[in-house]
Design an enzyme around this catalytic site. Structure first.
Site, PDB file in Angstrom:
ATOM      1  N   SER A 286     -41.832  12.282  20.708  1.00  0.00           N
ATOM      2  CA  SER A 286     -41.101  12.346  21.964  1.00  0.00           C
ATOM      3  C   SER A 286     -41.811  13.253  22.971  1.00  0.00           C
ATOM      4  O   SER A 286     -42.938  12.981  23.355  1.00  0.00           O
ATOM      5  CB  SER A 286     -39.665  12.814  21.697  1.00  0.00           C
ATOM      6  OG  SER A 286     -38.828  12.509  22.792  1.00  0.00           O
TER       7      SER A 286
ATOM      8  N   ASP B 196     -37.035   6.382  20.271  1.00  0.00           N
ATOM      9  CA  ASP B 196     -37.532   7.751  20.113  1.00  0.00           C
ATOM     10  C   ASP B 196     -37.784   8.138  18.654  1.00  0.00           C
ATOM     11  O   ASP B 196     -36.946   7.922  17.782  1.00  0.00           O
ATOM     12  CB  ASP B 196     -36.509   8.718  20.728  1.00  0.00           C
ATOM     13  CG  ASP B 196     -37.055  10.119  20.894  1.00  0.00           C
ATOM     14  OD1 ASP B 196     -37.317  10.773  19.873  1.00  0.00           O
ATOM     15  OD2 ASP B 196     -37.206  10.562  22.047  1.00  0.00           O
TER      16      ASP B 196
END
Length: 592
Positions: free
Chosen positions: A350, A465
């Site tokens: 991320s 993610d």
């Protein structure tokens, strides 16, 4: 055959390194009781399912552990080198062998059978506790230590452009090894091809440092011997040369499927002041490469990186997710380089992928990092991008366009420093490690927070993610040849209790904010959503953090997931906290 490895002084040294201080009488009994065995390349020491319970200690050579798993295929579990034990659990557990062990080159072991062990313990009871403590340490070994193999001793080198002199690349490497107190011995077909097999073997094994065996297209018999003796194969090539498979690669069957195959590193040689690599992926066509390394002529960081990788001293940096808090990672990188600590491999999830890979893309040049930091903050990637909330609050177009503008057509395999990021494959509920492919696309997948950004399609599958499954991808870094790992978490794992018994209604929270009383300290909706998604990942992080050399949980209280406007402050916090963390590392544990 009576040579160096049958010498009691060598075997005594191996035992002391393995078990610590031992009484001289005990050492003598172990050496007298144990039997020294020669094992040829391809010969099995034992097979999975065997019931024998002997302990083996590797005096020279290299072995590979293999296991047939549930899928029925044979899997390599790892290599075992000089000074390491094999099958030590067998002395205590009356169970079949859990794996097979085969010599991948000519080797010598000291065999200690159960009856011999019992006779030793009867006379020296302390040996039982020594061995028990050793086994407990093995059981407690962290994941890094379990994956870390003994460094290669014999390295076969193949220069694909045989008519090109590459000493301008190899001489600096030799000098770098010498600065690391690693002795280098170079053997080529002109000086060593006529040696008898035993003499050649002794020449390699008696040398304390690294042996480089230089293959030659003009002498394929010698080259085959080099591959047989090698623990590792390095293929060196001009990056801009033709990437077609060369004749020597074919003759040596380098890419055939075989349990005795050695690991292969591809060393891509670039000119001085080389431009950013393009189309590195062409070198992987029809080749099975375990690792590729970019190396610029006379470029100090590349020379040092290559030497660290081969001498088992490489450094990996792992960066966690956390939205705008990820700007702190840029401060971390600056602090590391200011302390003289260079990064050999980088991985992130991320925000760790976004800002870490940005730094890697810039080759850790601080001016370029500062430029992209400012540009990213001023682009306000997390604002004015709202869409009809059917699959996400934001459209993700601003982020996608920014990444495309910054990285263009660069692929992860083109980066000067080996880099990866992690996403969650939503389509099959698994972790996806991205170490190749369009950089902007892989980063976009890693930062696609569910509900905030839309999923990213890669290979006809949806990706979100990486923090959902692994917000600090330490375990992935273990797959690289690293000795030391530095891990940076943007989320603290400690308990954070609240001072009220029930969650207040929205009106009371709003009034609390208007009056500035700050009676209710609650995370925002974005933070709650993201942190809830990563709870399982945080448990994983807690378990894996003990295995790293330096672990830092950033204190970024009061900074929200979308606080891009505070980027300078966040970068500074990252810098200051990393500097403090390095100062607190005991002198005896400093590896830089």
């Amino acid at each position: 055959m009576k040579n160096h490895f049958f010498n009691p002084s060598h075997r005594r040294k191996i035992l002391l390194n393995l078990f610590g201080e031992l009484e001289e009488e005990l050492i003598e009994q172990i050496l007298d009781s144990g039997q020294t065995l020669e094992v040829d390349s391809g010969q099995f020491l034992f097979h999975q399912g065997d019931l024998d319970n002997a302990l083996y200690i590797v005096l020279s050579g290299r072995f590979r552990a293999l296991a047939t798993l549930d899928d029925g295929a044979l899997h390599a579990l790892g290599d075992i080198g000089e000074g390491e034990p094999i099958g030590e659990f067998a002395l205590f557990m009356a169970e079949p062998r859990s794996a097979s062990v085969v010599a991948i080159r000519k080797s010598i072991v000291l065999e200690l059978k159960e009856s011999q062990y019992l006779a030793i313990v009867a006379k020296h009871p302390s040996f039982s506790s020594k061995l028990a403590r050793f086994i407990v340490k093995r059981l407690r070994r962290n994941v890094l230590q379990q994956h870390l193999e003994t460094s290669a001793k014999n390295i076969a080198v193949i220069n694909l452009q045989a008519d090109r002199d590459i000493t301008v690349y190899t001489d600096p490497i030799k000098a770098q090894f010498e600065s690391l107190q690693v002795s280098i011995q170079i053997l080529d077909h002109e000086s060593h091809a006529n040696l008898e097999t035993q003499t050649m073997y002794d020449t390699l094994e008696q040398h304390e440092g690294l042996n480089f065996l230089v293959c030659s297209e003009a002498d394929l018999t010698w080259s085959r011997q080099c591959i047989i003796y090698a623990d590792l194969i390095i293929i060196a090539t001009d990056f801009y040369a033709s990437s077609e498979i060369h004749e020597i690669e074919k003759h040596l069957s380098l890419y055939s499927q075989n349990i005795l195959n050695k690991k292969i590193y591809l060393l891509l040689l670039h000119p001085e002041q080389a431009k950013f690599p393009e189309n590195t992926r062409r070198w992987f066509v029809d080749r099975k490469i375990d690792l590729h390394i970019h190396y610029r002529k006379n470029h100090g960081p590349d020379i040092r990186r290559f030497a660290r990788i081969l001498s088992n001293k490489a450094i990996g940096l792992v960066l966690g997710g956390g939205g705008a808090k990820g700007f702190a990672h840029l401060g971390v990188v600056k602090a590391l380089y200011d302390e003289g600590l260079e990064i050999d491999f980088l991985g992130g999830t991320s925000a760790g992928a976004l800002y870490g890979i940005t730094a890697s893309f810039c080759d850790f040049d601080q001016k370029m990092i500062d430029f992209y930091s400012k540009d990213s903050a001023e682009s306000k990637l997390t604002s004015n991008d709202f869409t009809i909330p059917l699959i996400s609050i934001m459209s993700g177009k601003k982020m996608s366009n920014y990444l495309k503008k910054m990285m263009g057509d660069a692929h992860l395999e083109d980066f000067w420093v080996g880099s990866y990021c992690v996403s969650t494959n939503y389509s099959n509920a698994s972790t996806r490690v991205h170490d190749r492919g369009l950089a902007w696309k892989q980063i976009e997948a890693s930062i696609a927070i569910p509900g905030i950004y839309p999923p990213v399609v890669i290979d006809n599958q949806l990706h979100v993610d990486g923090g959902v499954v692994d917000n600090l991808p330490i375990e992935t870094m273990y797959k690289y040849p690293v000795r030391h790992i530095i891990a940076i978490s943007l989320t603290q794992l400690k308990s954070q209790p609240v001072s009220f018994s029930e969650t207040p209604p929205a009106t009371r929270i709003l009034w609390d904010m208007i009056t500035g009383k700050k009676q209710y300290r609650l995370p925002g909706i974005t933070a709650i959503l993201v942190n809830s998604l990563t709870l399982n990942s945080r448990q994983k992080q807690e378990m894996s953090k003990s295995g790293v050399a330096v672990y830092l949980e950033m204190d970024l209280k009061g900074i929200g997931m979308l606080d891009d406007s505070r980027w300078k402050e966040i970068v500074q916090k990252g810098y200051d906290q990393m500097k403090d963390a390095l100062k607190n590392v005991p002198e005896t544990e400093r590896f830089w």
